[in-house]
Design an enzyme around this catalytic site. Structure first.
Site, PDB file in Angstrom:
ATOM      1  N   GLY A 130      -8.003  20.415  23.527  1.00  0.00           N
ATOM      2  CA  GLY A 130      -7.717  20.218  25.113  1.00  0.00           C
ATOM      3  C   GLY A 130      -9.257  19.620  25.460  1.00  0.00           C
ATOM      4  O   GLY A 130      -9.847  18.960  24.583  1.00  0.00           O
TER       5      GLY A 130
ATOM      6  N   GLU B 132      -3.732  -1.994  -9.358  1.00  0.00           N
ATOM      7  CA  GLU B 132      -3.828  -2.912 -10.333  1.00  0.00           C
ATOM      8  C   GLU B 132      -2.934  -2.609 -11.605  1.00  0.00           C
ATOM      9  O   GLU B 132      -2.319  -3.384 -12.207  1.00  0.00           O
ATOM     10  CB  GLU B 132      -5.336  -3.169 -10.626  1.00  0.00           C
ATOM     11  CG  GLU B 132      -6.339  -3.592  -9.762  1.00  0.00           C
ATOM     12  CD  GLU B 132      -6.906  -2.542  -8.912  1.00  0.00           C
ATOM     13  OE1 GLU B 132      -8.093  -2.795  -8.554  1.00  0.00           O
ATOM     14  OE2 GLU B 132      -6.176  -1.258  -8.778  1.00  0.00           O
TER      15      GLU B 132
ATOM     16  N   GLU C 234      -6.844  17.076  18.602  1.00  0.00           N
ATOM     17  CA  GLU C 234      -5.849  17.420  19.357  1.00  0.00           C
ATOM     18  C   GLU C 234      -5.843  18.421  20.342  1.00  0.00           C
ATOM     19  O   GLU C 234      -5.172  18.895  21.014  1.00  0.00           O
ATOM     20  CB  GLU C 234      -4.489  17.635  18.517  1.00  0.00           C
ATOM     21  CG  GLU C 234      -3.755  16.203  17.862  1.00  0.00           C
ATOM     22  CD  GLU C 234      -2.400  16.507  17.395  1.00  0.00           C
ATOM     23  OE1 GLU C 234      -1.609  17.100  18.561  1.00  0.00           O
ATOM     24  OE2 GLU C 234      -1.905  16.363  16.841  1.00  0.00           O
TER      25      GLU C 234
END
Length: 358
Positions: A290, A53, A288
């Site tokens: 395994g 704003e 991320e």
């Protein structure tokens, strides 16, 4: 779409320009219109800098009698910047159109009340669903103080992330891997298990060719003392820190910071780890890891969204590594239910995006 919708749509597009740079604040865009003409616009560019704003009104100059379109209810409290409601009221617009109420308990409804109390007409709820989706990370973080968790996986059509010998380069296409780097550029942190680090020796950085990029905080879970401080992630050139999460009776030499977490199913207590990350103003985490790491976050119930990249390959083999390991569900009724699922082509792969049904 009517004129109000078009201007709010523009404000949402502006807000998205701040993606990955405003945390732990929301993305916000603002457009100032008078007599059917845009006279100023802006967006929140970075946490600690002026809000949307302020940027839009400063660009417009005189906004008396104008309509201000803003994607989130203006703040009404003193933070790192002054309250936006005071700034707006001082510039005397005729009307403010807000897409959604601020989910922050310190603001929710109070900003709109102050504007109306000052004689400014306020309409709320225009394109609210779009605004809420844009700020899904902020909405989760500000109401729970826990990060928005995205579980990412690249797998074959039969659900394997590596062959029986552990070979995983590359399961998915270059287009999918690029999208993952775009995700890294947006989130606050990425999380992997120590086995992934020791097997693949990744840098866990953002690798994009153009634009301003940032590396996320690297969080490595090392429940079994598998991690070696010689790993590349501890010696790269990235400015982003590497944190190591260990059981609460252990330490680790070589990390920028050590997070001590009690044990949980499959390793560390992932829910407590997410609370710890939230306390450090980490508002989004990309998992991320395994199959073991993915299993632990699903079992802990901390995943909000999943992104599974599926390659047109069949790996096969009972000893090949599965995308989500762990003990798994005993009955179909125990399976993790998903909603709002959609399939998106990414190069030769298919991305499945879905949300965990709460």
């Amino acid at each position: 779409m009517d004129a109000d919708g078009e201007y709010m749509g523009r404000a949402l597009a502006l807000a998205a320009l701040g993606r990955g740079r405003t945390s732990p604040n929301p993305m916000v865009g603002c457009v100032v219109v008078r007599d059917g003409r845009v006279i100023g616009e802006g967006y929140h560019q970075r946490a600690g800098e002026p809000h949307a704003e302020v940027n839009a009104i400063n660009a417009a100059g005189d906004v008396s009698g104008a309509t201000i379109y803003v994607t989130l209810e203006p703040c009404c409290h003193q933070g790192k910047t002054p309250p936006c409601t005071d700034f707006i009221i001082g510039h005397k617009p005729a009307r403010v159109v807000v897409a959604m109420h601020d989910p922050n308990p310190r603001v929710s409804g109070e900003g709109i009340f102050q504007l109306r109390n000052a004689g400014i007409a306020v309409d709320a709820g225009l394109l609210e669903d779009e605004a809420r989706l844009l700020n899904e990370v902020f909405c989760k973080y500000i109401t729970t103080r826990m990060p928005f968790v995205i579980a990412k996986c690249g797998m074959s059509l039969d659900g394997k992330i590596a062959t029986r010998t552990g070979d995983s380069k590359w399961v998915t296409s270059e287009a999918s891997r690029r999208m993952v780097h775009e995700l890294r550029n947006e989130v606050d942190a990425i999380l992997v298990g120590s086995r992934t680090v020791m097997l693949d020796d990744p840098s866990l950085t953002t690798r994009l060719e153009e634009g301003k990029i940032k590396d996320p905080i690297r969080v490595i879970c090392d429940a079994d003392s598998y991690l070696d401080p010689s790993a590349h992630v501890f010696h790269g050139k990235s400015d982003a820190p590497t944190w190591v999460a260990v059981p609460d009776d252990r330490s680790f030499e070589g990390a920028d910071e050590v997070l001590r977490v009690p044990a949980g199913p499959g390793g560390l207590d992932m829910r407590l780890l997410m609370h710890e990350l939230g306390a450090r103003e980490v508002s989004s985490v990309l998992i991320e890891g395994g199959g073991t790491t993915l299993a632990s976050v699903f079992e802990a119930g901390v995943v909000d969204k999943l992104l599974f990249f599926i390659a047109p390959k069949i790996i096969g083999g009972r000893d090949a590594i599965t995308s989500v390991e762990g003990e798994g569900a005993a009955r179909m009724s125990d399976a993790i239910a998903l909603e709002r699922m959609r399939a998106i082509p990414v190069g030769e792969d298919i991305l499945i995006e879905a949300y965990v049904k709460k």
